[in-house]
Motif scaffolding. Structure first.
Motif, mmCIF file in Angstrom:
data_model
loop_
_atom_site.group_PDB
_atom_site.id
_atom_site.type_symbol
_atom_site.label_atom_id
_atom_site.label_comp_id
_atom_site.label_asym_id
_atom_site.label_seq_id
_atom_site.Cartn_x
_atom_site.Cartn_y
_atom_site.Cartn_z
ATOM 1 N N ALA A 167 39.462 37.908 45.151
ATOM 2 C CA ALA A 167 39.744 37.369 43.816
ATOM 3 C C ALA A 167 40.418 38.419 42.952
ATOM 4 C CB ALA A 167 38.441 36.907 43.150
ATOM 5 N N GLY A 168 41.244 37.952 42.018
ATOM 6 C CA GLY A 168 41.832 38.847 41.031
ATOM 7 C C GLY A 168 42.835 39.827 41.593
ATOM 8 N N HIS A 169 43.813 39.323 42.348
ATOM 9 C CA HIS A 169 44.822 40.223 42.912
ATOM 10 C C HIS A 169 45.586 40.978 41.826
ATOM 11 C CE1 HIS A 169 44.015 37.222 46.021
ATOM 12 N NE2 HIS A 169 44.426 38.123 46.914
ATOM 13 N N GLU A 170 45.628 40.412 40.629
ATOM 14 C CA GLU A 170 46.359 41.053 39.531
ATOM 15 C C GLU A 170 45.523 42.131 38.832
ATOM 16 O OE1 GLU A 170 43.781 37.946 37.939
ATOM 17 O OE2 GLU A 170 45.249 37.971 39.587
ATOM 18 N N GLN A 171 44.269 42.293 39.241
ATOM 19 C CA GLN A 171 43.426 43.308 38.605
ATOM 20 C C GLN A 171 42.602 44.131 39.586
ATOM 21 O OE1 GLN A 171 41.413 39.755 36.809
ATOM 22 N NE2 GLN A 171 39.608 41.098 36.757
ATOM 23 N N ASN A 172 42.585 43.729 40.847
ATOM 24 C CA ASN A 172 41.784 44.416 41.857
ATOM 25 C C ASN A 172 42.630 44.816 43.067
ATOM 26 O OD1 ASN A 172 39.298 44.040 40.452
ATOM 27 N ND2 ASN A 172 39.191 41.937 41.225
ATOM 28 N N SER A 193 35.512 41.349 49.389
ATOM 29 C CA SER A 193 34.881 40.584 48.313
ATOM 30 C C SER A 193 34.737 41.454 47.069
ATOM 31 C CB SER A 193 33.507 40.087 48.763
ATOM 32 O OG SER A 193 32.866 39.371 47.729
ATOM 33 N N ILE A 194 35.269 40.971 45.956
ATOM 34 C CA ILE A 194 35.221 41.732 44.708
ATOM 35 C C ILE A 194 35.287 40.772 43.524
ATOM 36 C CG2 ILE A 194 37.730 42.070 44.693
ATOM 37 C CD1 ILE A 194 37.199 44.893 43.560
ATOM 38 N N ASP A 195 34.554 41.083 42.469
ATOM 39 C CA ASP A 195 34.533 40.215 41.291
ATOM 40 C C ASP A 195 35.830 40.336 40.506
ATOM 41 O OD1 ASP A 195 31.963 39.381 41.895
ATOM 42 O OD2 ASP A 195 31.022 40.972 40.706
#
Length: 212
Positions: A101-106, A66-68
């Motif tokens: 969430a945000g595979h393109e940034q996390n 879990s990550i924002d």
């Protein structure tokens, strides 16, 4: 002619005083040697054996981390996509994991997860040694230059956050206290940062990031 024979010598009588002194020296030397051995053993032991044990890799859950994923502007999103696309499949013995969430940034690795977040708010240096603005980076903080990337490390809660200070788009690595030497874990991503994120102009970098 050179005589190569070794001349015989008359055996020397042993002095009983010297013999007694040698016995006492041996008696003293043995416990001293044992003491040195004990001290050496203590010295090479980990400062915190419990922490060394818990630093071992744990089983990887099948669930995503879990990550924002805050919304990024177009340019930042493009840079962060370049970062995440170049991240390694594993760091040391920690495999990459999926994120919520945000595979393109996390990205995330291992358990407990070490996370990488791109496009986070840039740390701001305090304006003076007396500046007490909440959240600003103290001017006397020692920044870490590792593999051509300048990082700011901060401990808090149950993890350390290590954030780039010299890049146009900040990248942040969060390392749980489970792991020793958090800065070295962050350094696993330095090469990727160098390849994908441009450096700030020199006049916009903290002085601690500039290599003389």
């Amino acid at each position: 002619m050179v005589n190569l024979d070794t001349p015989q010598q008359t055996p020397e009588k042993k002095d009983p005083v010297k013999r007694a002194a040698a016995i006492w020296a041996t008696a003293i030397a043995v416990p001293v040697t044992l003491l040195v051995g004990v001290l050496a053993f203590i010295t090479i032991q980990p400062d915190n054996p419990e922490k060394s044990e818990k630093s071992e890799a744990l089983p990887i859950p099948s669930t995503a981390v879990s990550i924002d994923a805050p919304k990024l502007d177009e340019r930042t999103a493009t840079v962060c996509l370049a970062v995440t696309s170049q991240l390694p499949a594993k760091i040391r013995d920690l495999p990459a994991r999926t994120v919520t969430a945000g595979h393109e940034q996390n990205a995330a690795y291992g358990e407990p997860p070490i996370t990488v977040s791109c496009g986070v708010p840039a740390p701001v240096m305090c304006e003076s040694l007396q500046d007490e603005t909440p959240g600003c980076v103290p001017m006397d903080t020692e920044l870490l230059i590792m593999n051509r990337v300048c990082w700011y490390a901060k401990s808090g809660g149950n993890a350390a956050t290590i954030t780039t200070m010299d890049r146009e788009v900040p990248v942040q690595v969060t390392v749980p206290d489970h792991y020793d030497n958090p800065a070295q874990w962050a350094n696993e991503f330095s090469d990727t940062v160098v390849k994908t994120v441009k450096s700030k102009p020199l006049d916009q970098m903290p002085s601690g990031c500039q290599i003389s």
